[in-house]
Design an enzyme around this catalytic site. Structure first.
Site, PDB file in Angstrom:
ATOM      1  N   CYS A 308      -3.280   2.742   3.665  1.00 26.57           N
ATOM      2  CA  CYS A 308      -4.426   1.872   3.951  1.00 26.57           C
ATOM      3  C   CYS A 308      -5.764   2.609   4.152  1.00 26.57           C
ATOM      4  CB  CYS A 308      -4.130   0.908   5.092  1.00 26.57           C
ATOM      5  SG  CYS A 308      -3.583   1.690   6.609  1.00 26.57           S
ATOM      6  N   ARG A 338       4.600  13.086   6.514  1.00 20.36           N
ATOM      7  CA  ARG A 338       4.445  13.156   7.970  1.00 20.36           C
ATOM      8  C   ARG A 338       5.332  14.258   8.500  1.00 20.36           C
ATOM      9  NH1 ARG A 338       4.335   6.843  10.024  1.00 20.36           N
ATOM     10  NH2 ARG A 338       2.824   6.161   8.459  1.00 20.36           N
ATOM     11  N   GLU A 340       7.584  15.207  10.854  1.00 21.35           N
ATOM     12  CA  GLU A 340       8.384  14.528  11.875  1.00 21.35           C
ATOM     13  C   GLU A 340       9.120  15.515  12.763  1.00 21.35           C
ATOM     14  OE1 GLU A 340       8.377  11.353  12.567  1.00 21.35           O
ATOM     15  OE2 GLU A 340       7.750  10.263  10.781  1.00 21.35           O
ATOM     16  N   ARG A 349      14.343   9.031   8.427  1.00 23.82           N
ATOM     17  CA  ARG A 349      13.159   9.628   9.043  1.00 23.82           C
ATOM     18  C   ARG A 349      12.930  10.970   8.385  1.00 23.82           C
ATOM     19  NH1 ARG A 349       9.907   8.485  12.993  1.00 23.82           N
ATOM     20  NH2 ARG A 349      11.267   6.891  13.838  1.00 23.82           N
ATOM     21  N   GLU A 357       2.367  -0.102   0.162  1.00 23.49           N
ATOM     22  CA  GLU A 357       1.565  -0.628   1.260  1.00 23.49           C
ATOM     23  C   GLU A 357       0.617  -1.696   0.763  1.00 23.49           C
ATOM     24  OE1 GLU A 357      -0.037   1.985   4.208  1.00 23.49           O
ATOM     25  OE2 GLU A 357      -1.171   0.352   5.110  1.00 23.49           O
ATOM     26  N   ASP A 418       7.140  -5.559  14.013  1.00 26.65           N
ATOM     27  CA  ASP A 418       8.101  -4.616  13.450  1.00 26.65           C
ATOM     28  C   ASP A 418       9.311  -5.385  12.943  1.00 26.65           C
ATOM     29  OD1 ASP A 418       6.658  -2.348  13.872  1.00 26.65           O
ATOM     30  OD2 ASP A 418       7.937  -1.530  15.464  1.00 26.65           O
ATOM     31  N   GLU A 436      13.441   0.490  12.523  1.00 25.37           N
ATOM     32  CA  GLU A 436      12.242  -0.195  12.018  1.00 25.37           C
ATOM     33  C   GLU A 436      12.169   0.102  10.528  1.00 25.37           C
ATOM     34  OE1 GLU A 436       8.346   1.059  13.553  1.00 25.37           O
ATOM     35  OE2 GLU A 436       7.522   0.506  11.599  1.00 25.37           O
ATOM     36  N   ASN A 439       6.772  -2.953   8.733  1.00 24.51           N
ATOM     37  CA  ASN A 439       5.951  -3.625   9.731  1.00 24.51           C
ATOM     38  C   ASN A 439       4.852  -4.427   9.047  1.00 24.51           C
ATOM     39  OD1 ASN A 439       4.159  -1.729   8.872  1.00 24.51           O
ATOM     40  ND2 ASN A 439       4.199  -0.529  10.747  1.00 24.51           N
ATOM     41  N   CYS A 463      -2.285  -4.634   7.119  1.00 23.43           N
ATOM     42  CA  CYS A 463      -1.444  -3.959   6.149  1.00 23.43           C
ATOM     43  C   CYS A 463       0.001  -4.117   6.554  1.00 23.43           C
ATOM     44  CB  CYS A 463      -1.809  -2.487   6.049  1.00 23.43           C
ATOM     45  SG  CYS A 463      -1.585  -1.601   7.592  1.00 23.43           S
ATOM     46  N   ARG A 470      13.558   3.327   4.113  1.00 19.54           N
ATOM     47  CA  ARG A 470      14.049   2.536   5.251  1.00 19.54           C
ATOM     48  C   ARG A 470      14.771   1.269   4.787  1.00 19.54           C
ATOM     49  NH1 ARG A 470      11.065   3.846  10.333  1.00 19.54           N
ATOM     50  NH2 ARG A 470      10.967   6.118  10.202  1.00 19.54           N
TER      51      ARG A 470
END
Ligand code: ATP
Ligand code: ZN
Ligand code: MG
Length: 504
Positions: A308, A338, A340, A349, A357, A418, A436, A439, A463, A470
């Site tokens: 976004c 990311r 993590e 993850r 998105e 979520d 999750e 979202n 967004c 996931r």
């Protein structure tokens, strides 16, 4: 709040015989100029306490309250004196020396541990009263609102000491029926055993072989064909590198700087400059890291964290025509990165993941309707196509989490939902943590920060992060790896499993 600033106005000429004139100007300013900003019917503003005249200078102590910052008062005085002294006596103000600047504020709590903040010295507390020294700030820093941001940061840090460990807001909105679970294995482990996935070449990444790639791509097709296209979303393709200024605006630079993968460019492309580096690689078969550091720039951007921000960037300072509202776009090409670290697990993850998105911008009514339609389409997919056991919960907007968790500006229309799925391999459905898997949010702040306008009404944005790893993790954890066990609608989208790669 109390501000106490002692400074020295340095004049370009002798003001010895102009003391009365200057004093009169200052007294007049105290009645009006130094009160601007104080709400009607209230007392307050800035006032000048001590004045000591020197031949070419004036030392002043300015005391003020929350309505007028003492440094603002000083800049207003400077302008006013310069104009009048210039006109009357051709004397200007050469500069201002800050001798001391003490700020006092009340915090919500008494701090538990010492608080430090850059650009200040001697932060002291008496119960909830905080006093700090801002004397080292430059004039430019004062003009650029540093004092307000220091105050906010101190309050944030004190609050954070008290909120540490408090559970995040989480309110269940809806949950599906219990579903029959095909197995209770961790799909990542099983896929690895079968050779569908391979641990990636660097930490937290995966190589998806044909079987797994087809599952992720099927998830993507389902999201696009069953959710985004029916609602009129249009596809865009964005850049995967995000400059720091965009992330300063979205808040990511203060919220998640510890999760970003930073990007450096070569300082030069000239081959001769890289000659020594190449020599070393050819002979030693390893990278001379110290030399490499000298050949690359300091980072000024990072790899996409969420799509976004760059979509907002693409609309900065734009006015959206009514006919394009609500504006509905999505990116599916740019992976997110990311760091993590210790949180990494399986394919759910990871440090590099694939997401679609969708981003939407519109009036509050338009986005409230859209939220309902999105939830409807998602529900159809999770119930009828993937047949998941899942639930929805209202949580803190992600930007509150991703911007340090302290931005209290959210209004009631904003918020994040979520979507969570039960993972049987984690244990009992009541006790275990659910995953999750996506979202959905609505915000008021990004259209303001990026100055995105409509022809008439105030715009909101939002967004929804559709994480393909996931979705796949939730699905495979519940439905297993045997296509024969998969729901029929999913099998139709998926088609025959690929032949795969046989390695000996
Ligand atoms: P989490 O609390 O699980 O870390 P988040 O709040 O950081 O998630 P968001 O930034 O809200 O996640 O991202 C939205 C979606 O992106 C998530 O719902 C998920 O589908 C996906 N996602 C986020 N982080 C990861 C990750 N490390 N690996 C795979 N998917 C992810
Ligand atoms: Zn987003
Ligand atoms: Mg996260």
């Amino acid at each position: 709040m109390k501000f106490e600033l002692v400074c020295l106005f340095k004049f370009s000429g002798d003001v010895d015989d102009k003391q009365d004139y200057i004093t009169k100007l200052i007294k007049a300013a105290e009645e009006d100029l130094l009160k601007r900003g104080v709400p009607k019917d209230l007392e307050g503003g800035a006032s000048v306490k001590d004045m000591i005249f020197h031949p070419h200078a004036l030392e002043l102590k300015v005391v003020s309250d929350r309505y007028v910052r003492a440094h603002d008062a000083v800049f207003r005085l400077k302008k006013n004196l310069s104009r009048n002294l210039g006109k009357e006596y051709h004397i200007g103000i050469r500069g201002i020396d800050i001798i001391s600047y003490i700020v006092e504020l009340q915090c919500e709590f008494k701090p538990i541990e010492p608080v430090t903040v850059p650009f200040t010295e001697d932060i002291e507390f008496e119960e909830r009263l905080c006093r700090f020294n801002a004397s080292k700030l430059t004039q430019e820093q004062m003009e650029n609102n540093y004092v307000d941001r220091i105050i906010k940061r101190i309050q944030e840090k004190v609050n954070a000491q008290h909120y540490k460990g408090k559970a995040e807001q989480w309110n269940l909105i809806w949950s599906s029926q219990e579903k029959r679970m095909v197995w209770d294995k961790d799909p990542t482990v099983e896929m690895e055993k079968r050779g569908w996935i391979l641990k990636g070449p660097t930490k937290g990444k995966w190589f998806y072989k044909p079987q797994a790639a087809k599952i992720l791509n099927t998830m993507e097709r389902i999201a696009i064909e069953e959710v985004l296209q029916p609602l009129g979303f249009q596809e865009v393709i964005q850049s995967m590198m995000v400059p720091f200024d965009v992330w300063i605006d979205t808040g990511h630079m203060e919220g998640v700087p510890n999760e970003i993968y930073y990007v450096s460019e070569p300082l030069t492309r000239t081959p001769s400059e890289w000659e020594g580096f190449v020599d070393h690689v050819k002979i030693a078969r390893e990278i001379p890291v110290a030399l490499l550091k000298e050949l690359i720039s300091e980072p000024r951007s990072g790899i996409c964290y969420a799509q976004c921000p760059v979509i907002y960037w693409s609309l900065r300072n734009q006015t959206i025509a009514d006919e394009s509202l609500p504006l509905l776009v999505y990116d599916r090409t740019v992976p997110s990165a990311r760091y993590e670290s210790g949180g990494r697990h399986g394919i759910e993850r990871v440090d590099e993941f694939h997401r679609i998105e969708p981003v939407y911008i519109g009036t509050l009514e338009q986005l409230t309707d859209l939220r309902e339609s999105l939830i409807q389409r998602y529900t159809y997919v999770f119930e009828e196509v993937l047949e998941l056991e899942w639930r929805m919960a209202q949580v803190e907007p992600f930007y509150l989490q991703q911007s340090g968790g302290t931005d209290k500006g959210a209004d009631e229309n904003e918020g994040t939902i979520d979507f969570e799925a039960y993972l049987p391999y984690r244990g009992d459905r009541k006790e275990s943590e659910w995953l999750e898997f996506q979202n959905l949010s609505i915000f008021g702040k990004y259209t303001k920060v990026f100055n995105i306008k409509s022809q008439a009404k105030e715009l909101y944005s939002g967004c929804s992060g559709i994480g393909l790893e996931r979705w796949a993790s939730a699905f495979l954890a519940q439905k297993g790896l045997e296509p024969g066990d998969w729901p029929e609608r999913f099998r139709e989208f998926h088609g025959d499993p690929p032949k795969g790669l046989k390695l000996l």
